[in-house]
Design an enzyme around this catalytic site. Sequence first.
Site, PDB file in Angstrom:
ATOM      1  N   HIS A  40       0.839  -1.202   0.000  1.00 13.75           N
ATOM      2  CA  HIS A  40       0.000   0.000   0.000  1.00 13.75           C
ATOM      3  C   HIS A  40       0.868   1.244   0.000  1.00 13.75           C
ATOM      4  O   HIS A  40       1.819   1.365   0.776  1.00 13.75           O
ATOM      5  CB  HIS A  40      -0.930   0.032   1.213  1.00 13.75           C
ATOM      6  CG  HIS A  40      -1.814   1.242   1.237  1.00 13.75           C
ATOM      7  ND1 HIS A  40      -2.829   1.428   0.320  1.00 13.75           N
ATOM      8  CD2 HIS A  40      -1.816   2.345   2.019  1.00 13.75           C
ATOM      9  CE1 HIS A  40      -3.424   2.582   0.554  1.00 13.75           C
ATOM     10  NE2 HIS A  40      -2.823   3.164   1.581  1.00 13.75           N
ATOM     11  N   SER A  41       0.532   2.199  -0.894  1.00 17.67           N
ATOM     12  CA  SER A  41       1.209   3.490  -0.992  1.00 17.67           C
ATOM     13  C   SER A  41       2.708   3.257  -1.238  1.00 17.67           C
ATOM     14  O   SER A  41       3.074   2.620  -2.227  1.00 17.67           O
ATOM     15  CB  SER A  41       0.944   4.304   0.275  1.00 17.67           C
ATOM     16  OG  SER A  41       1.283   5.655   0.097  1.00 17.67           O
ATOM     17  N   MET A  42       3.593   3.747  -0.368  1.00 21.50           N
ATOM     18  CA  MET A  42       5.016   3.476  -0.569  1.00 21.50           C
ATOM     19  C   MET A  42       5.270   1.980  -0.702  1.00 21.50           C
ATOM     20  O   MET A  42       6.135   1.542  -1.470  1.00 21.50           O
ATOM     21  CB  MET A  42       5.835   4.034   0.601  1.00 21.50           C
ATOM     22  CG  MET A  42       7.330   3.781   0.469  1.00 21.50           C
ATOM     23  SD  MET A  42       8.313   4.329   1.880  1.00 21.50           S
ATOM     24  CE  MET A  42       8.334   2.824   2.857  1.00 21.50           C
ATOM     25  N   SER A  93      -1.581  -1.060  -4.216  1.00 15.98           N
ATOM     26  CA  SER A  93      -2.693  -0.325  -3.611  1.00 15.98           C
ATOM     27  C   SER A  93      -2.310   1.120  -3.306  1.00 15.98           C
ATOM     28  O   SER A  93      -1.246   1.394  -2.746  1.00 15.98           O
ATOM     29  CB  SER A  93      -3.100  -1.036  -2.311  1.00 15.98           C
ATOM     30  OG  SER A  93      -3.931  -0.242  -1.511  1.00 15.98           O
TER      31      SER A  93
END
Length: 257
Positions: free
Chosen positions: A95-97, A122
């Site tokens: 997720h994200s990073m 994500s």
Amino acid sequence: MSSSSVDEGLWCRRFHPAPDAGDRLVCFPHAGGSASFYFPVSSALSPAVDVLAVQYPGRQDRRREAGIDTIGELADNIFDALRPWTDRPLTFFGHSMGALVAFEVARRVEDHGVAPLRLFASGRRAPSRYRDENVHQREDDGIVAELKKLSGTDARVLGDEEMLRMVLPALRCDYRAIETYRCEPEAVLRSPVTAIVGDEDPKTSLEEALAWEDHTSGGFDLQVLPGGHFYLTHQQTEVMRLLSDHFASTAVSGRPS
């Protein structure tokens, strides 16, 4: 077991060991996040799936360690730590990073002959999509303001000065890593990619999420769910459905060599 000097016990957390599971899911946290963010995923999927959650240095029980401020170095260390865990088919979720870190680890895994079954990317634009961001260069108050805007950090942390002092160095390090990351144009996975994005995510547009298709030769799909950057905290049921459907389909169709 790997002969690497990296201690996989520091990097890989296994909250609900599932020794008889046929598949293994590796979860990669967001900037400032920790392995415990994925405890509910591990609880929900065990014992059908063996879930590993990556713990970056600089947070929780690793808070006294220096953070790593480049995605490449972070991915190198995680890849070394994951080598003993490649005895079962791998699926990555970031997720994200964590989506960028998962992508770079997947590249390294593929270079060594093990293609993950799928990468779930994500809440993050494709590796080749950049924005001019400088959160890592802000004063502490500026980083806190970014956290509040994204609503991804427990309000108790934002209101607790001592806790903030502990997490801000790791956050600054993480933001430096993602804001200075640049992807080679030829970086393409053999593994299929599923991009997941919240329909109100200020950090990732639909066009930026769709661009993940440029980074795989193994098939691509996009899932859009209600919510912002941390849509998954409110859409846990739907995220678990996507993961469960994936593992069910691999069990039926067989696994690629």
